[in-house]
Design an enzyme around this catalytic site. Sequence first.
Site, PDB file in Angstrom:
ATOM      1  NE  ARG A 278      -4.062  -2.119   1.809  1.00 56.85           N
ATOM      2  CZ  ARG A 278      -5.112  -2.353   2.571  1.00 56.85           C
ATOM      3  NH1 ARG A 278      -5.307  -1.643   3.656  1.00 56.85           N
ATOM      4  NH2 ARG A 278      -5.991  -3.279   2.249  1.00 56.85           N
TER       5      ARG A 278
ATOM      6  CG  ASP B 176     -13.909   6.627   5.069  1.00 59.52           C
ATOM      7  OD1 ASP B 176     -14.594   5.610   5.267  1.00 59.52           O
ATOM      8  OD2 ASP B 176     -12.661   6.587   4.994  1.00 59.52           O
TER       9      ASP B 176
HETATM   10  C1  LIG Z   1     -14.253  -1.672   5.677  1.00 59.67           C
HETATM   11  S1  LIG Z   1     -14.758  -0.010   5.488  1.00 59.67           S
HETATM   12  C2  LIG Z   1     -16.414  -0.093   6.143  1.00 59.67           C
HETATM   13  C3  LIG Z   1     -17.421   0.552   5.234  1.00 59.67           C
HETATM   14  C4  LIG Z   1     -18.871   0.418   5.670  1.00 59.67           C
HETATM   15  N1  LIG Z   1     -19.091   1.003   6.974  1.00 59.67           N
HETATM   16  C5  LIG Z   1     -19.324  -1.018   5.657  1.00 59.67           C
HETATM   17  O1  LIG Z   1     -19.548  -1.607   6.707  1.00 59.67           O
HETATM   18  O2  LIG Z   1     -19.458  -1.576   4.568  1.00 59.67           O
HETATM   19  C6  LIG Z   1     -13.846   0.800   6.810  1.00 59.67           C
HETATM   20  C7  LIG Z   1     -13.711   2.302   6.597  1.00 59.67           C
HETATM   21  O3  LIG Z   1     -13.244   2.893   7.809  1.00 59.67           O
HETATM   22  C8  LIG Z   1     -12.466   4.017   7.479  1.00 59.67           C
HETATM   23  N2  LIG Z   1     -11.635   4.410   8.651  1.00 59.67           N
HETATM   24  C9  LIG Z   1     -10.556   3.768   9.159  1.00 59.67           C
HETATM   25  N3  LIG Z   1     -10.032   4.445  10.204  1.00 59.67           N
HETATM   26  C10 LIG Z   1     -10.826   5.531  10.383  1.00 59.67           C
HETATM   27  C11 LIG Z   1     -10.804   6.624  11.312  1.00 59.67           C
HETATM   28  N4  LIG Z   1      -9.858   6.729  12.273  1.00 59.67           N
HETATM   29  N5  LIG Z   1     -11.750   7.590  11.209  1.00 59.67           N
HETATM   30  C12 LIG Z   1     -12.714   7.492  10.255  1.00 59.67           C
HETATM   31  N6  LIG Z   1     -12.793   6.486   9.338  1.00 59.67           N
HETATM   32  C13 LIG Z   1     -11.860   5.509   9.404  1.00 59.67           C
HETATM   33  C14 LIG Z   1     -11.663   3.524   6.279  1.00 59.67           C
HETATM   34  O4  LIG Z   1     -11.146   4.576   5.495  1.00 59.67           O
HETATM   35  C15 LIG Z   1     -12.692   2.664   5.529  1.00 59.67           C
HETATM   36  O5  LIG Z   1     -13.299   3.350   4.464  1.00 59.67           O
END
Ligand SMILES: C[S@@+](CC[C@H](N)C(=O)[O-])C[C@H]1O[C@@H](n2cnc3c(N)ncnc32)[C@H](O)[C@@H]1O
Length: 285
Positions: free
Chosen positions: A40, A151
């Site tokens: 990444r 996000d």
């Molecule tokens: C696997 S996706 C989940 C998407 C959706 N909620 C679902 O369940 O399908 C996880 C998301 O969390 C976001 N994320 C990770 N760390 C974060 C943080 N500290 N604050 C906000 N978002 C975060 C990532 O960028 C990613 O888009």
Amino acid sequence: MIEHSIKRLTMEEFKKFSRLIHAESGIYLKDTKLTLLSNRLRKRLQSLQLKEFSDYYDYLQGLEGESKKKEYEKLLDVVSTNETYFFRNERHFEAFSNYCLPDLAKKKKDRTLRIWSAACSTGEEPYTIAICLLEKIHLFQGWDIKIIATDIAPSVLDFGRLGEYSGRRIEKVPQDLLKKYFIRKKNDPEVFIVRDELKKFVEFGYLNFFKSEFPKDIDVIFCRNVMIYFDRDHQKRLISEFSKIINKDGFLFIGHSETLHSISEDFVYKKVLESPVYVPNLERK
Ligand SMILES: C[S@@+](CC[C@H](N)C(=O)[O-])C[C@H]1O[C@@H](n2cnc3c(N)ncnc32)[C@H](O)[C@@H]1O
């Protein structure tokens, strides 16, 4: 090509990066994630034409002000896992549509509805929420409604704003709803574009759970499939913050593989139409 001459990521470098990523975002990377992280980060090294991971680490350390903010956003953008699709964990949406929405329609006297898709990734979750809401819109005539979609990764927010989906992402959208809420893209019939009537409810914005201010007076929080990336301390902090901004009649949805057991007593578990849902613990509110 620079791509081939980037040196491999050593365990020592991995540990430095994972400490930094953890401090910035709460994302905790086990040592087994070395190859993943290396793949990444490579994208950032290539764009910056750097040959060694340690050069990128030093570069990050030397930044200040706006350029620091921008590069850290890019770093977390490449590091985050953004897997998602429409109607993920369908039972959540059955409970949301057939229990939470009617319940809120009955109880909320101020006729405002605020739903937060916290960690919305590329937008499938907030648009699924919008579809469910529009299917029940007769309950909310004249209400002030907003779906806040946030996000940490700027590129997924752009994707969501664009609202164009295909393949696995839309596989679970029932055919009638696909017809009703999407239009096929001209010249690319495999791609479906979210109609404006859904888009107008969803506001995308950048938010880092551990650095940014939270929205207030929220009725429903969807925070699914993100806590798994955090260590226990950050999970506790996050849920504690949620408890401060959720309304007393609100609901919290977390991912199927996530739990609040020994994380928080600010919410209590409630089984709603075969789906696990959390509601504020009124004894602590
Ligand atoms: C696997 S996706 C989940 C998407 C959706 N909620 C679902 O369940 O399908 C996880 C998301 O969390 C976001 N994320 C990770 N760390 C974060 C943080 N500290 N604050 C906000 N978002 C975060 C990532 O960028 C990613 O888009």
